[in-house]
Design an enzyme around this catalytic site. Structure first.
Site, short mmCIF file in Angstrom:
data_model
loop_
_atom_site.label_atom_id
_atom_site.label_comp_id
_atom_site.label_asym_id
_atom_site.label_seq_id
_atom_site.Cartn_x
_atom_site.Cartn_y
_atom_site.Cartn_z
N TYR A 22 -0.78 -7.58 0.08
CA TYR A 22 -1.92 -7.50 0.61
C TYR A 22 -1.79 -6.22 1.88
O TYR A 22 -2.48 -5.04 1.74
CB TYR A 22 -1.34 -8.57 2.18
CG TYR A 22 -1.71 -7.61 3.44
CD1 TYR A 22 -2.99 -8.33 4.11
CD2 TYR A 22 -0.90 -7.42 4.61
CE1 TYR A 22 -3.45 -7.76 4.91
CE2 TYR A 22 -1.71 -6.87 5.75
CZ TYR A 22 -2.47 -7.10 5.86
OH TYR A 22 -2.39 -6.86 7.77
N GLY A 74 -11.24 -8.69 7.10
CA GLY A 74 -10.00 -9.00 5.88
C GLY A 74 -9.31 -9.86 5.47
O GLY A 74 -9.31 -10.97 7.06
N SER A 95 -3.39 -2.20 9.11
CA SER A 95 -1.92 -2.21 9.93
C SER A 95 -0.76 -1.76 10.20
O SER A 95 -0.90 -0.91 9.16
CB SER A 95 -1.82 -3.72 8.56
OG SER A 95 -0.65 -3.92 8.82
N ASN A 121 -11.74 -9.24 -2.05
CA ASN A 121 -12.48 -8.91 -0.28
C ASN A 121 -11.96 -7.60 0.28
O ASN A 121 -12.85 -7.00 1.42
CB ASN A 121 -11.20 -10.32 0.17
CG ASN A 121 -11.90 -10.81 1.64
OD1 ASN A 121 -13.19 -11.30 1.73
ND2 ASN A 121 -11.72 -10.10 2.99
N LYS A 135 -4.69 -2.44 2.12
CA LYS A 135 -4.66 -1.52 3.72
C LYS A 135 -5.06 -0.52 3.06
O LYS A 135 -5.22 0.79 3.51
CB LYS A 135 -4.22 -2.32 4.25
CG LYS A 135 -3.81 -3.29 5.07
CD LYS A 135 -5.13 -3.50 6.17
CE LYS A 135 -6.03 -4.95 6.37
NZ LYS A 135 -7.37 -4.94 7.06
N1 UFG Z 1 9.45 -15.26 11.73
C1 UFG Z 1 10.71 -16.31 12.06
N2 UFG Z 1 10.09 -17.88 11.70
C2 UFG Z 1 8.74 -17.05 11.64
C3 UFG Z 1 7.49 -16.80 11.16
C4 UFG Z 1 8.46 -15.67 11.51
O1 UFG Z 1 11.73 -15.83 11.75
O2 UFG Z 1 8.71 -19.05 11.18
C5 UFG Z 1 10.37 -13.80 12.09
C6 UFG Z 1 10.02 -12.71 10.55
O3 UFG Z 1 10.13 -12.79 10.62
C7 UFG Z 1 9.84 -11.72 11.76
C8 UFG Z 1 9.21 -11.58 13.03
O4 UFG Z 1 9.34 -13.12 13.00
O5 UFG Z 1 11.19 -10.92 11.79
C9 UFG Z 1 7.27 -11.65 13.00
O6 UFG Z 1 6.92 -12.12 11.84
P1 UFG Z 1 5.12 -12.54 11.17
O7 UFG Z 1 5.27 -13.08 10.25
O8 UFG Z 1 5.22 -13.00 12.88
O9 UFG Z 1 5.07 -10.82 11.72
P2 UFG Z 1 5.39 -9.89 10.19
O10 UFG Z 1 6.27 -8.94 10.69
O11 UFG Z 1 6.27 -10.69 9.25
O12 UFG Z 1 3.91 -9.62 10.12
C10 UFG Z 1 2.67 -9.15 10.46
C11 UFG Z 1 1.68 -9.47 10.40
C12 UFG Z 1 1.43 -9.13 8.36
C13 UFG Z 1 1.64 -7.43 8.50
C14 UFG Z 1 3.15 -7.52 8.67
C15 UFG Z 1 3.53 -6.16 8.70
O13 UFG Z 1 1.09 -11.04 10.46
O14 UFG Z 1 0.14 -9.26 8.59
O15 UFG Z 1 3.26 -7.96 10.15
O16 UFG Z 1 2.75 -5.37 9.24
F1 UFG Z 1 1.43 -7.24 6.97
#
Ligand code: UFG
Length: 322
Positions: A132, A66, A108, A83, A136
């Site tokens: 996305y 995915g 997810s 995809n 899922k």
């Molecule tokens: N964050 C920052 N700065 C950055 C990147 C992230 O502060 O540059 C913060 C985000 O705001 C969030 C935390 O770090 O609070 C985690 O962010 P990520 O992007 O690492 O992960 P997410 O929880 O947003 O995303 C993940 C998966 C996605 C999925 C999502 C919900 O990567 O594929 O969880 O399940 F959709």
């Protein structure tokens, strides 16, 4: 690696859209010279799937094929639906035709949308806030319908929380193409000097320090969770959905501190606005994974940071040559 260690004989199908065939050499180094068999191809190629099922005695499929970048899914929805949803339909139809009816699917925590409460149990309401997430959720629903229509299917839906870390050898890890969207690879790139500073996306959430809270899980724990889910699915027809997380939340600032502790590096950061679509907190209720699969995550945030860092330092260009 986890499958081979558990006595399974994996056969990989990968189009390498977000990975590299060089991973196989690394797997061989870790596995004492033996790499799993790998075929280059696409999950939407029905003729290829039919051939693979005809030529190999396949007992079960773990479907990871995915795309996962939320932002890309908003700008390229057709590619995500093709995809992720079409790929799953083609795979399930080929499995049905071949009589292979055990499937473990990478879902997810995104299917919980903005969770009403954390830790979030599997029974929580499901929703999606971007293409996305909808892919899922759609695939989960398709698989529920399939198993309902033909109860001889064995299906596990694994709801991943936030996978991070790398193999402890430093040989296999995540190498995002371009600027990382996710926190941990971004922090590693700041520490190694590829990026100047991290932007913290908001510090006004109703959390411990105002920054977003997530349930980070070490990729090796996640891998072992798949082995447990596969064993369960092979043993018993039915459908189950389980969370794969640690049950422990960490804020962005806590991740920065843990990373600094594990590496001795200072992480430069600034506070920016909230990122659209982000939820304040996402943490797994892990009770079902424990009772149903007998699985629980073993590795903590410090190890996730140390292993990410080892991988990052040894492979500043990922799998590409320097
Ligand atoms: N964050 C920052 N700065 C950055 C990147 C992230 O502060 O540059 C913060 C985000 O705001 C969030 C935390 O770090 O609070 C985690 O962010 P990520 O992007 O690492 O992960 P997410 O929880 O947003 O995303 C993940 C998966 C996605 C999925 C999502 C919900 O990567 O594929 O969880 O399940 F959709």
């Amino acid at each position: 690696m986890a499958l081979a260690a558990a006595g399974f004989e994996p056969l990989i199908l990968d189009n390498y859209a977000n990975s590299s065939p060089r991973v196989l050499e690394r797997l061989a180094r870790i596995g004492g010279g033996r790499a799993p068999r790998a075929i280059q191809g696409d999950v939407r190629d029905r003729a290829l799937l039919d051939r693979l099922f005809a030529e190999n005695s396949v007992k079960a499929v773990i479907h990871f094929a995915g795309l996962k970048a939320v932002g890309d899914s908003v700008s390229q929805p057709l590619s995500y639906y093709d995809n992720n949803v079409n790929g799953s339909l083609v795979l399930a139809a080929a499995m049905q035709a071949a009589g292979v009816k055990t499937l473990v699917f990478s879902s997810s925590a995104t299917v919980y949308g903005e969770p009403e409460r954390t830790p979030t149990p599997e029974t929580a309401p499901l929703s999606a806030t971007n293409p996305y997430g909808r892919t899922k959720l759609m695939v989960e629903q398709i698989l529920v319908d399939l198993q309902h229509a033909d109860p001889s299917w064995n299906i596990g839906l694994l709801r991943y929380f936030n996978p991070v870390g790398a193999h402890q050898s430093g040989l296999i890890g995540e190498h995002p193409k371009g600027k990382p969207n996710n926190l941990m690879p971004f922090v590693s790139q700041v520490a190694v000097g590829v990026r100047e500073r991290l932007t913290v996306h908001g510090n006004d959430y109703p959390t411990v320090d105002g920054t977003g809270v997530r349930d980070y899980i070490h990729v090796l724990d996640l891998a072992e969770g798949h082995v447990a889910a596969l064993r369960h699915a092979l043993a018993r027809p039915g459908l189950f959905a389980v969370n794969l997380g640690t049950g422990q939340g960490a804020s962005v600032l806590e991740v920065i501190t843990a990373f600094e502790r594990a590496t001795g590096k200072k992480i430069a950061y600034e506070i920016g606005p909230r990122r659209p679509g982000d939820v304040p907190a996402s943490v797994a209720d892990t009770a079902l994974a424990g009772s149903l699969l007998g699985w629980r995550a073993q590795r903590g945030l410090d190890q996730m940071c140390a292993d990410s860092w080892r991988w990052q330092c040894a492979n500043p260009n990922g799998y590409d040559e320097p």
